[in-house]
Scaffold this motif. Structure first.
Motif, PDB file in Angstrom:
ATOM      1  N   SER A 179      -3.235  -6.181   4.255  1.00  0.00           N
ATOM      2  CA  SER A 179      -3.306  -5.439   2.999  1.00  0.00           C
ATOM      3  C   SER A 179      -2.645  -6.221   1.873  1.00  0.00           C
ATOM      4  O   SER A 179      -3.176  -6.287   0.754  1.00  0.00           O
ATOM      5  CB  SER A 179      -2.647  -4.074   3.169  1.00  0.00           C
TER       6      SER A 179
ATOM      7  N   SER B 219      -4.740  -9.327   0.899  1.00  0.00           N
ATOM      8  CA  SER B 219      -5.950  -9.029   0.125  1.00  0.00           C
ATOM      9  C   SER B 219      -5.644  -8.904  -1.360  1.00  0.00           C
ATOM     10  O   SER B 219      -6.527  -9.103  -2.196  1.00  0.00           O
ATOM     11  CB  SER B 219      -6.589  -7.733   0.643  1.00  0.00           C
TER      12      SER B 219
ATOM     13  N   PRO C 176       0.823  -1.210   0.000  1.00  0.00           N
ATOM     14  CA  PRO C 176       0.000   0.000   0.000  1.00  0.00           C
ATOM     15  C   PRO C 176       0.861   1.266   0.000  1.00  0.00           C
ATOM     16  O   PRO C 176       1.991   1.285   0.490  1.00  0.00           O
ATOM     17  CB  PRO C 176      -0.815  -0.129   1.284  1.00  0.00           C
TER      18      PRO C 176
END
Length: 670
Positions: A588, A591, A519
């Motif tokens: 994160s 996913s 991210p």
């Protein structure tokens, strides 16, 4: 009147001519008569056997005696002798005709002298030895019976027929050997001396003396000194019988080629006693040059005394400047060395440097290898860091122990202890040290001299102990244990989480874009080339040139890490490591790369087993596939591999699934 003057001049000319002819024709006869007398009188004066090979008289440019091979031989030991190969002696012609020997200048070459230090003084081969003191006996009345005086064995004043007032005394090609009681052998080769000399009774008066020689020193056939010596003496005197005298001013120069040292010095008001080997020097000062010094090294020693049993230095000062340190000034007070006990004592030695001072006092006895010194450091500033401390170094039977010692530096204290045996071949030692809250980067800056520190932060705690040999195979014999904790630091050798995420592409059948799935809010921390350290704790052991990390745990902003393994002295790494990323980053990533869900633990942390190899300054991080297969990801990898294999081999039946699964495991090495 003119006629009278002409007659007078002619008469004087004829008389001078007659004297010259008489001298020329009769000189050899006179010399032949004088030679035995010279040998006899010289033997009596020197209390030894004097022999002269040959004496000839010359007249150009002035009357002189050419002498060949002079020997002084001890009557009781003919093998002990002092030799002179030859030389020239300028004499007074008129005195010679009257049967007297008046010497105005002397030039000698090939002087050979052998001397030994004895318990009673100095023994020079060819010269009389100092008689041993006899116990005085008492007469029946109780009075001490004094021994009868003897002329033999005691140097006498020069005889009346000998007059010495030298305008020049020159000695060349001198060879001197001097052996000390401690076994040191000093050699003087190619010695040259020039001076004026006047004999006044038993006293010799020297002036304008210059001396040059090559000097070496050795012990047990091992040379430890080689120098070129130069001496310039303004005025002095010596008593021939007692060998006592004084020197008003002496200039000395010496070079030590093996150490690239040049030395010049000045001595003033020197009193000496050759037989008792004693001397007093009011002041000894000078300077020396050495490549390590940025300016001449200056020194000044006052009231130096040496009496054959030891030396005393009440006061002295040495000053120099070094490149990285600057000016250094050492003050000496009450330094003594006693020869019989072989004990050195330091009343006070204070060295001022780097804005502070280092002080030492104490003593040491060589035969017992025992003693002790107290020392202190006072606000020494090195590379901007103030250092102070104090301690004691004790020695007992050759074992040195550093104790009651504490150094204050880097806003904390360091407490070391040391035990060593420096006079043994292996030089065994043991050392311990403890400290707390030490700024790592500041401490490494002193040791690494401007190089980049591999780690920064605060060394919250250190306990260290080591043993080994300092001389024989030091790396092989070193064993050590250490426990340390670091907080609020940085690892400067690389960005560990970024290296781990990039290494995940090597896990079979995982998306190669794991690093690209990070991210945006975490990318800033992964783009740098360092790793922040919240805390680092480890226990290590050192043996056989290997550092074994028994436990190592590291907490950072994005991950935690536990390791164990080895680091060799050549910095080769072999560490098994388990990485755990923080839950937010782990979820994160999972996913976006669904296969990573099988690597999440119960705390939702992404667990990555790794193998760290390579070098410490350039680590290579690889997935530890054996450990990964033990996790839930192993099933995912096996299913993916089986699926691809089925496509390659055709559709599978239930009957063949087992054999294909075994084949997949075999191909993956699990």
């Amino acid at each position: 009147m003119k006629k009278f003057l002409l007659i007078l001049i002619a008469t004087l000319f004829v008389g001078a001519l007659g004297i010259g002819i008489f001298a020329y024709t009769q000189a050899d006869k006179l010399i032949a008569k004088l030679k035995p007398e010279i040998e006899k009188r010289g033997s009596e004066a020197l209390a030894t056997d004097l022999s002269i090979g040959d004496i000839r008289l010359g007249f150009h440019p002035s009357p002189y005696l050419q002498v060949e091979r002079i020997q002084l031989v001890e009557p009781k030991n003919p093998d002990r002798k002092l030799l002179v190969n030859g030389g020239g002696i300028e004499v007074g012609l008129l005195d010679l005709l009257l049967g007297k020997l008046s010497i105005h200048s002397v030039e000698l070459n090939g002087l050979q002298v052998r001397a030994q230090q004895t318990s009673g003084g100095v023994s020079i081969e060819g010269l009389p030895q100092k008689p041993k003191q006899k116990v005085q006996q008492k007469t029946p009345s109780g009075e001490e019976k004094r021994p009868a005086k003897k002329g033999a064995g005691t140097p006498a004043a020069p005889p009346s027929w000998l007059q010495v007032d030298l305008d020049s005394l020159a000695v060349s090609e001198t060879e001197l050997h001097f052996q000390t009681l401690q076994g040191d052998l000093f050699r003087v080769e190619d010695g040259a001396l020039r001076t004026t000399l006047s004999l006044q009774g038993p006293r010799a008066i020297l002036a304008a003396l210059t001396l040059s020689a090559e000097v070496t020193a050795e012990k047990k056939e091992q040379q430890y000194l080689q120098s070129a010596l130069q001496v310039d003496l303004s005025q002095g005197s010596v008593h021939l019988g007692s060998l006592r005298g004084s020197l008003k001013q002496v200039q000395l120069g010496a070079t030590l080629p093996s150490h690239d040292i040049t030395l010049t010095s000045s001595l003033s008001n020197v009193d000496f006693d050759g037989k008792e080997i004693s001397t007093k020097i009011k002041q000894l000062s000078g300077e020396a040059t050495h490549p390590a010094a940025t300016s001449p090294i200056t020194f000044s020693l006052k009231d130096v005394q040496y009496d054959g049993t030891g030396a005393v230095l009440p006061e002295g000062e040495i000053a120099l400047a070094l490149q990285e340190i600057g000016e250094v000034r050492t003050l000496l007070r009450d330094i003594t060395f006693a020869l019989p006990q072989q004990r050195a004592a330091i009343g006070s030695l204070r060295t001022e440097l780097l804005g502070g001072a280092f002080s030492v006092k104490g003593g040491y006895t060589v035969p017992s290898q025992s003693g002790g010194f107290d020392f202190s450091l006072e606000k020494i500033q090195y590379l901007g860091e103030p250092i102070s401390g104090k301690g004691s170094l004790k020695a007992t039977n050759g074992t040195f122990t550093l104790r009651d010692t504490q150094f204050n530096a880097f806003d904390t204290s360091i407490t070391p202890s040391l035990t060593a045996k420096p006079f043994t071949a292996a030089l065994p030692f043991s050392v311990e040290a403890t400290t707390q809250n030490l700024p790592i980067e500041r401490a490494l800056a002193l040791a690494m001299k401007g190089e980049k520190a591999p780690i920064t932060g605060t060394l919250q705690q250190l306990q260290f102990a080591a043993r080994g040999n300092a001389k024989e195979r030091p790396a092989e014999t070193l064993t050590a244990d250490a426990k340390l904790a670091v907080v609020n630091g940085t690892f400067t050798g690389g960005n560990l989480p970024a290296l781990v995420l990039r290494a995940m592409k090597d896990i079979p059948f995982l998306n190669e874009a794991v690093f690209g799935s990070v991210p945006e809010e975490y990318q800033g921390e992964l783009n740098g080339d360092t790793t922040p350290i919240r805390s680092l704790q480890t226990e290590i052991a050192i043996a056989d040139q290997v550092i074994t990390a028994q436990s190592l745990s590291l907490e950072s902003s994005l991950f935690s890490m536990k390791s164990e393994g080895t680091i060799r002295f050549d910095s080769t790494l072999n560490l098994k490591t388990t990485f755990r990323f923080i839950p937010a980053l782990s979820l994160s990533l999972a996913s976006k790369v669904t296969e990573l869900n099988k690597l999440l633990d119960e705390k939702q942390q992404l667990v990555i087993p790794l193998q760290i190899t390579g070098k410490a300054n350039a680590p290579i991080i690889l997935p530890n596939m054996k450990e990964i297969m033990k996790l839930g990801a192993g099933k995912v990898i096996e299913e993916k591999a089986t699926e691809l294999l089925n496509k390659a081999l055709g559709s599978s039946t239930k009957k063949g699934e087992s054999s294909k699964g075994d084949l997949v495991k075999g191909l993956l090495g699990f």
